[in-house]
Design a protein around this motif. Structure first.
Motif, PDB file in Angstrom:
ATOM      1  N   VAL A  73       0.810  -1.220   0.000  1.00  0.00           N
ATOM      2  CA  VAL A  73       0.000   0.000   0.000  1.00  0.00           C
ATOM      3  C   VAL A  73       0.845   1.272   0.000  1.00  0.00           C
ATOM      4  O   VAL A  73       0.416   2.319  -0.482  1.00  0.00           O
TER       5      VAL A  73
ATOM      6  N   LYS B 288       3.401   1.826  -1.731  1.00  0.00           N
ATOM      7  CA  LYS B 288       3.874   2.139  -3.091  1.00  0.00           C
ATOM      8  C   LYS B 288       2.853   2.933  -3.886  1.00  0.00           C
ATOM      9  O   LYS B 288       3.175   3.490  -4.927  1.00  0.00           O
ATOM     10  N   TYR B 289       1.607   2.878  -3.440  1.00  0.00           N
ATOM     11  CA  TYR B 289       0.538   3.378  -4.305  1.00  0.00           C
ATOM     12  C   TYR B 289      -0.273   4.506  -3.682  1.00  0.00           C
ATOM     13  O   TYR B 289      -1.493   4.555  -3.814  1.00  0.00           O
ATOM     14  N   GLY B 290       0.403   5.405  -2.988  1.00  0.00           N
ATOM     15  CA  GLY B 290      -0.317   6.570  -2.468  1.00  0.00           C
ATOM     16  C   GLY B 290      -0.879   6.332  -1.089  1.00  0.00           C
ATOM     17  O   GLY B 290      -1.984   5.800  -0.939  1.00  0.00           O
TER      18      GLY B 290
END
Lengths: 429, 429
Positions: free
Chosen positions: A386, A388-390
């Protein structure tokens, strides 16, 4: 005839009613017998004529049904009693009671109390503890739902520990090795990042700690929350202050009978909880309490002493300690200046009841922090995804429900505030 | 500037606000860019001038903060949009997204959805499932608290199983062997007898079932309740009807947005749920559905068929089945005439969502029932204690939260209604 609860009797004076419950006490005076009947809402005296109604064989703690007339109790203002017309035994007691239930205090040691848990819970003081605990859990949820939090249920069977792999209960999960979750930490962070932003969980956590102290359980209820889009740990502390205020107000409102029974005194107020940096607290303990051996941490005695100090000099039964060093905090704690962290503990009447803080939300920083603790980031792939994606800045806290209950009610041993405690030795009932 | 939630924007038309969230979608048209920004309360369109604000490097799902003016959206009644004045990236996306989140449906298989759980939960439909689930759990608790129930927390680490020792996950508890609790059954009964009379628990239960079906999880949330001083199982069924009605009304009230999104249709009403004796149901299946091989029990296909029947002929999506034979029920089930029991299941849209019933409250009868199942009463000493000392007639039920959610929302695989499912193969994330 429908059952009337004992707390509703005063609303029905002069009427004939059916009540049901346990025989709390039984006393014969000549031709008259007095039964104190107990249901979940209270105790009422029932008076009966032994010539008309046979009470032979009737035993304390048997479950009975009484039909009778509600009358004003002689010599007692505002109290009522029941003039018994009929009495039926629903479920009789088979054996002598192993402990005395109807005294004000249970006069036996803690092991006996816990070995006979269902009976000790019939003692009205002991029983009250868990009505208050239920209100604490309920009001925790109510407050957070009103603040836009979503209740979540995260798995307790996990492939990895959250805090580095120690103190885990191992479990055989079909062909795989698994563990019982030490905390919902990773999951609640992941769910903040999954778009819920604000989540809470009320669930058991498991700690395979070897020590057997008055303040530890190996299975306890953790009131967990986590929220995104914060500035830093001070947002979490401010939320906890509002939360505790709400919870204590609710307990005071809904459980006044139980609080009176337990002679429990709630804190006078929960506003402006004072806050000390850990190093300040250690300095105070050195100067004022001669605890020269303390370095960068408090022991249980230090927690008691600093709370004593806070009560005397800061006028509060609650105390936040902040700026714990990185070495004392898990890898997800957000670093602050000088090897410190954006984290805090909340102490209440001499005991830590909450650990919380801001978490790292930057992927690279988190990977580095994991490595710096000597752990392998690859073991945390699911958790790391999580980030890695904002992932918004976020943080949270956990309150130990049994500890909070114990401190609120002035109960020394946390086993007394757990219905069926699990400790180093105890696995039953 | 304080953050404004997207759902509150329409209250602040014309004002400058700060909003924060994830970039749901990003589109450039000449010099203008459109960002659909998503927070936990909704999605709003943000319009920006690419000359004034640099959007290079901005990625879908990055977390950003937007400051802008709330305006009426062109061509859309009652909708607003944001005219962006400033945009700050809070947390950028590092890698290409493994799944597409912003489509109406997640177009990947279930394993991919679950392997990328935190991302799949950002899909607004998928996200909605668990807001509805949270409301189901919350309204369950609200209803029961209003009915005089006490929330309890019973241990999940236990020394013995409740149903005869099969399908248990073994656990090493220090030097002792222990198991994960299959249900809070014994504890909730004990707590009724401990004087609480009415208790509920919302917690995980664990079933080491080997089969891997669409309707089984090895760890699931059980909404459990138990209450004393009942006449028989019909009191429990009446309570469940009121309970479900309350829960569905609450979901309808609080989650209309989520229900619409999922195109979920709640049952039109939950009054007078029809009831069939198991043998009647089997007879109907034989006659109407040619299921001549069924004996005294329904298989999953039979559950679907009898629900079809109930919908067509009894005008209900819910159906109680009663009078299960003793051989199919656990040792604590209260016997009824002709080797039957005072027990029931509740089926909903083709699936069993509840098992419940009256329990034995007489000590000798319970000991005999344990023996008749080939079990040793001595293994149940802790459980049996309360039955010696006055136990009221009682019963209860359990609702599988994930199953209820699935049936309500028309979701076929129960894994989709569990945040982080644990099944025969899956132990992560």
């Amino acid at each position: 005839m429908k059952r009337t609860l004992i707390e509703e009797l005063y609303l029905n004076k002069g009427k004939e009613v059916k009540i049901q419950g346990w025989i709390h006490r039984l006393r014969k005076l000549g031709k008259i017998a007095f039964i104190m009947l107990r249901d979940r809402t209270g105790i009422v005296q029932c008076v009966l004529d032994c010539k008309a109604i046979d009470i032979k064989g009737l035993k304390q703690e048997s479950v009975v049904e009484v039909i009778g007339l509600i009358k004003d109790k002689q010599g007692a203002d505002e109290e009522v009693e029941i003039e018994v017309r009929a009495l039926n035994v629903i479920s009789n007691v088979k054996e002598d009671l192993p402990i005395e239930i109807n005294k004000s205090e249970l006069e036996c040691n803690l092991d006996t109390i816990l070995n006979n848990r269902v009976l000790s819970l019939r003692n009205i003081k002991t029983n009250s503890i868990f009505k208050i605990q239920a209100e604490l859990a309920h009001s925790f949820q109510e407050f957070l739902i009103n603040e836009g939090f979503t209740q979540v249920f995260s798995p307790k069977i996990v492939a990895e520990g959250t805090e580095g792999g120690t103190e885990l209960f191992p479990l055989q999960y079909f062909e795989k090795k698994a563990y019982l979750a030490q905390s919902p930490q990773f999951y609640k962070q992941m769910l903040v990042g999954a778009g819920y932003e604000r989540v809470f969980e009320v669930a058991h956590v498991y700690r395979a700690e070897e020590h057997n102290t008055q303040r530890h359980l190996n299975e306890y209820v953790s009131l967990d929350l986590e929220l995104g889009f914060i500035e830093d740990e001070r947002d979490i502390m401010a939320l906890e202050e509002k939360l505790l205020k709400f919870m204590l107000n609710r307990v005071s409102e809904k459980c006044s009978k139980e609080l009176n029974l337990l002679e429990a005194k709630l804190p006078e107020y929960v506003d402006n909880i004072p806050s000390l940096r850990l190093e300040e607290a250690v300095e105070i303990l050195k100067t004022k309490y001669n605890r020269t051996e303390l370095v960068n941490d408090l022991d249980p005695e230090g927690e008691r002493q600093i709370c004593e100090y806070a009560k005397e000099y800061l006028n509060s039964e609650f105390l936040f300690l902040t700026h714990y060093p990185r070495s004392k905090r898990p890898m997800y704690a957000m670093p602050a200046e000088e090897k410190l962290t954006h984290s805090f503990d909340l102490l209440f009447r001499g005991l830590e009841i909450t650990t919380g803080g801001q978490r790292i939300h930057n992927y690279e920083q988190l990977v580095e922090s994991i490595s710096s603790k000597g752990l392998n980031p690859e073991s945390f792939n699911d958790y790391l995804q999580v980030f890695k994606y904002g992932m918004p800045p976020h943080g949270g806290l956990a309150i130990g429900l049994e500890r909070l209950t114990a401190q609120l009610l002035g109960i020394k041993n946390i086993r007394e505030t757990c219905l069926f405690p699990r400790d180093r030795e105890r696995l039953t009932p």
